[in-house]
Every structure is written in structure tokens, then in C-alpha cells.
Write a protein that holds these residues in place. Structure first.
Motif, PDB file in Angstrom:
ATOM      1  N   ALA A 196       0.904  -1.081  -0.049  1.00  0.00           N
ATOM      2  CA  ALA A 196      -0.311   0.036   0.145  1.00  0.00           C
ATOM      3  C   ALA A 196       0.731   0.988   0.133  1.00  0.00           C
ATOM      4  CB  ALA A 196      -0.838  -0.035   0.913  1.00  0.00           C
ATOM      5  N   ALA A 197       1.862   1.028  -0.309  1.00  0.00           N
ATOM      6  CA  ALA A 197       2.691   2.630  -0.473  1.00  0.00           C
ATOM      7  C   ALA A 197       2.029   3.222  -1.513  1.00  0.00           C
ATOM      8  CB  ALA A 197       4.703   2.294  -0.930  1.00  0.00           C
ATOM      9  N   ASP A 198       2.350   4.735  -0.791  1.00  0.00           N
ATOM     10  CA  ASP A 198       1.583   5.789  -1.958  1.00  0.00           C
ATOM     11  C   ASP A 198       2.708   6.470  -2.421  1.00  0.00           C
ATOM     12  OD1 ASP A 198       0.354   8.520  -2.370  1.00  0.00           O
ATOM     13  OD2 ASP A 198      -0.600   8.674  -0.548  1.00  0.00           O
ATOM     14  N   SER A 199       2.675   6.221  -3.719  1.00  0.00           N
ATOM     15  CA  SER A 199       3.596   6.678  -5.156  1.00  0.00           C
ATOM     16  C   SER A 199       3.700   8.431  -4.416  1.00  0.00           C
ATOM     17  CB  SER A 199       3.228   6.473  -6.229  1.00  0.00           C
ATOM     18  OG  SER A 199       1.984   6.802  -6.405  1.00  0.00           O
ATOM     19  N   ALA A 200       2.748   9.204  -3.888  1.00  0.00           N
ATOM     20  CA  ALA A 200       2.772  10.789  -3.872  1.00  0.00           C
ATOM     21  C   ALA A 200       3.952  10.841  -3.366  1.00  0.00           C
ATOM     22  CB  ALA A 200       1.742  10.833  -3.873  1.00  0.00           C
ATOM     23  N   TYR A 201       4.611  10.165  -2.967  1.00  0.00           N
ATOM     24  CA  TYR A 201       5.495  10.501  -1.200  1.00  0.00           C
ATOM     25  C   TYR A 201       6.454   9.717  -1.294  1.00  0.00           C
ATOM     26  CZ  TYR A 201       1.794  13.129   0.817  1.00  0.00           C
ATOM     27  OH  TYR A 201       0.835  13.426   0.816  1.00  0.00           O
ATOM     28  N   GLY A 202       7.181   8.914  -2.536  1.00  0.00           N
ATOM     29  CA  GLY A 202       7.966   8.591  -3.125  1.00  0.00           C
ATOM     30  C   GLY A 202       8.021   7.329  -3.970  1.00  0.00           C
ATOM     31  N   PRO A 203       9.342   6.836  -4.607  1.00  0.00           N
ATOM     32  CA  PRO A 203       9.452   5.670  -5.589  1.00  0.00           C
ATOM     33  C   PRO A 203       9.281   4.610  -5.596  1.00  0.00           C
ATOM     34  CG  PRO A 203      11.308   5.534  -4.047  1.00  0.00           C
ATOM     35  CD  PRO A 203      10.593   6.532  -3.248  1.00  0.00           C
TER      36      PRO A 203
END
Length: 409
Positions: A196-203
Motif C-alpha cells: 500500500a505505499a503511496d507513490s505521491a511521497y516516494g518511489p
């Protein structure tokens, strides 16, 4: 002996409580009965996993088994279903890379995550528990994806919601085994980021970037843990409302407590996604637990490579491993607001957990069995690339959504 007598004898064996008097010895088991050749866990002689008749699990302490039977089990005998020694387990090792020559999101592209996003399905409204090592809830790509326990006031030292866990605002830790290091394990955060990592804040591109993560830690910083802690973490995840539980670990001793815990999750309508293991062996022949339980609410996952073949180190099995998913050179989050690449079926399993979250966001009324069926019936099977898994294929979200639409109109 006639047929009726045979059936009665079998029933007596299967349900011994109906044919013999319940005793502390009958509820206590010190054997690893599921498969003695595969059960290698180290017993912790003064800790005991207790399953109560209402399905709950607790972990209790005692000086030794005989004293525990007399002082704890006998006074509460009618309320106790089963007792076993707690046992030590060890997280399987994964390979880590500082850099990689492949695309940072090759796995997401291969399983066609963008097809779900174009239809508005991002895993929204679905809680996925990461029952694993430490999850860095302050990581920029994870912080907004953590399922906050609104019934708890953070860091006040009080169990505000009276769920038996103090200060579980961002999740909970059940680690009781001492660690040989203070440096946080990267494993749990890496698994959480794949989901679920949010791509708006990293790669890192999480498979289901609007799903919510419930951290439930039972593995210490050095990779050690106990079966009892794992059972408590699974129970906590269920009580927090997880629809999916990711179990990217193996090598657990196959005592009945873990299987019983998985069966409680089955009863509660929770899908459990399990890593097949990294020993390069056939778990149909050499069982690995929990991967080999093969319950109706369980998906066991092998690792596929960048070239879409089975990796040499992935466990396999035409009966007990269900699907393959990307597990090589996988970029994801680790503690310290950064990211790294890892290999392992530990990485493949969260691809499936994220897929399940997306499917549930599309069809919230689906059962775990329908989600599992949609994932299995939609795999890509390429001639010459067949995987040594039950479905022979690697997951495909685009096709899974189509199949689920047919299963759940």
C-alpha cells in the motif's frame, strides 16, 4: 464388527471428548502431531499457548508443564480447549540490493495494476494486516496508509478501548522474544510498502495504494519470534477488522495452535496470504508451515522472476502452492524514510495481498473463497513458462477483476 460399530469407533477417535472424560492431560499436547518430520520448532518450556472453548487464544507462563496443568489448566478445565508449548520460530532470510538494473515497478506492470486504477479500484475501504516484523508507521510513503485505531489515545499508557492492548493507535507489537539487535528489521516495512505505499511521497508504488495497513508485529529485530506471539498477532489483526492478513514468514513448527488460529480466521471471513518459502523445495513433499495448511481462506504464493519464470530459490508444489507473483528485485519501503530492493516469497505474498484488497474494493460483498477463486482462475499461464504451482500461473489483476465480476454480479 458391523458398519455401525465401525462408525462409532471412528467417531470416538475423532471426538475423544465425547468418549472419554476431559482431563488436563487430554487438553495438553507436547507433540508436533501434524508432521513430525517437518516440525522443528524449539519448545519454550515455561510458556504455553492456550486456546479457550470460545475460540480465543492467550499465551500464559508457568514454571513447568506439570505445575501449569495443576495450577492453571485444572481449575479452568471446562473453559479450555487445547494447550501447547510455545515454540521459537525464525524469519526466513531475504536477499537485499542497494540498486537494481530493472524497472522499479516491473512487478506492478506485469500483474497489470493500472487496469484496476483506471476503473477506480485502489483497495479503498479494505484493511490489510501485516503480521510480521516492525512496520515504520512514520515512513512518508506509509504514514497515510496506516489504519488508525480511533478508540485509542496514543502514548498515554492506557488501554482506552479495552481491547487488551495498550496504546495500539497505529498497531501493536506482541514481541516477547529478546532480540540480539536494536536496529529495526526492514522486513515488515518492505512488505507493507508492496501492499500500500503511496507513490505521491516516494518511489515505491504500492499495489493497493488506498488500502489501510494494520501493523501487528511478532518478529523481533533479529528475525526471531515465537509461535504464541504469532497467534496473538493474528488474533489482534482479526479483531481490528482486517479483511486480508499477509503472513510473509515460514518455518513455524506445525503444532495445532497455528492451524487452529488460521481456522478461526477462516470462520471470521478473513483471507490469509502466505509466503511459500525460499528453500527451493517442493512443499507437497517437504511441508512448510503455515504454507502447507491449505485452508479454504488461504493463498500460498511462490515467487516469479523479472523474466516471468519461477525463481530457483522459491518453494513450489502442484497441490499446496496456489499461484506465483513477482518476488525478485522488488523495490519497497524500509525504516528511515528510504527504500531498497529485496528478493523472496516474502515479497511475492504482498503482491497477492494487494491484489485481494483491490478485488474487495471492487466487490465488497465477496467472500474470501470468491476472492481466492478469482485470483486463481485468472492467472497468466504462458507456454514454456508454467509455474510449479496449482494454477500453473502468475497473478493478473486485470483478468481477476473480470472473473470476480462473473462470480459476484
Amino acid at each position: 464388527m458391523d458398519v455401525q460399530k465401525i462408525l462409532s469407533a471412528v467417531a470416538c477417535v475423532l471426538v475423544f471428548t465425547a468418549c472419554s472424560k476431559k482431563s488436563s492431560d487430554s487438553v495438553f499436547s507436547d507433540s508436533t502431531a501434524l508432521d513430525s518430520a517437518a516440525c522443528m520448532g524449539q519448545a519454550i518450556k515455561n510458556k504455553f499457548i492456550v486456546q479457550w472453548e470460545d475460540g480465543r487464544f492467550t499465551v500464559e507462563s508457568g514454571s513447568d508443564a506439570d505445575s501449569f496443568k495443576k495450577e492453571f489448566i485444572e481449575p479452568q478445565l471446562q473453559e479450555i480447549r487445547r494447550v501447547e508449548f510455545d515454540r521459537r520460530i525464525q524469519l526466513e532470510s531475504t536477499k537485499e540490493y542497494a540498486t537494481s538494473s530493472v524497472s522499479d515497478s516491473w512487478g506492478q506492470s506485469m500483474i497489470k495494476t493500472s487496469s484496476a486504477y483506471s476503473q477506480g479500484f485502489y483497495g479503498q475501504g479494505v484493511k490489510v494486516a501485516v503480521v510480521d516484523a516492525y512496520v515504520d508507521v512514520t515512513h512518508p510513503q506509509l504514514a497515510g496508509r496506516i489504519a488508525v485505531n480511533s478508540g485509542e489515545i496514543p502514548n498515554n499508557g492506557i488501554d482506552d478501548d479495552r481491547n487488551g492492548v495498550v496504546d495500539d493507535y497505529y498497531g501493536a507489537s506482541f514481541v516477547s522474544v529478546p532480540s540480539s539487535t536494536t536496529s529495526p528489521s526492514p522486513h515488515g516495512s518492505h512488505v507493507a510498502g508492496i501492499i500500500a505505499a503511496d507513490s505521491a511521497y516516494g518511489p515505491v508504488n504500492g499495489v493497493a495504494p488506498r488500502a489501510q495497513i494494520i501493523p501487528a508485529q511478532f518478529i523481533a529485530n533479529d528475525g526471531g519470534g515465537s509461535l504464541g506471539d504469532a497467534v496473538l498477532a493474528l488474533q489482534y489483526a482479526a479483531n481490528r477488522g482486517a479483511k486480508v492478513i499477509n503472513a510473509s514468514w515460514g518455518g513455524a513448527p506445525c503444532v495445532a495452535s497455528l492451524r487452529n488460529a488460521f481456522q478461526e480466521l477462516e470462520r471470521k471471513g478473513i483471507l490469509v496470504v502466505v509466503a511459500a518459502g525460499n528453500d527451493g523445495r517442493d512443499i507437497d513433499i517437504y511441508p512448510e508451515f503455515p504454507a502447507s495448511f491449505d485452508l479454504s481462506n488461504q493463498i500460498t504464493v511462490a515467487a516469479s522472476s523479472v523474466s516471468d519464470f519461477m525463481t530457483a530459490w522459491s518453494n513450489s508444489g502442484f497441490n499446496l502452492v496456489h499461484v506465483a507473483a513477482p518476488g525478485e528485485h522488488i523495490l519497497s519501503t524500509i525504516p528511515g524514510a528510504t527504500s531498497t530492493y529485496m528478493d523472496g516469497t516474502s515479497m511475492a505474498a504482498p503482491f497477492v495481498s494487494g491484489t485481494a484488497a483491490i478485488l474487495w474494493s471492487a466487490k465488497p460483498t465477496a467472500t474470501p473463497q470468491q476472492i481466492k477463486a478469482a485470483i486463481q482462475q485468472s492467472v497468466d499461464v504462458t507456454s514454456g513458462h508454467e509455474f510449479k504451482v496449482k494454477t500453473r500461473g502468475r497473478i493478473n489483476i486485470q483478468k481477476a477483476l473480470q472473473v470476480l465480476g462473473q462470480l459476484v454480479p
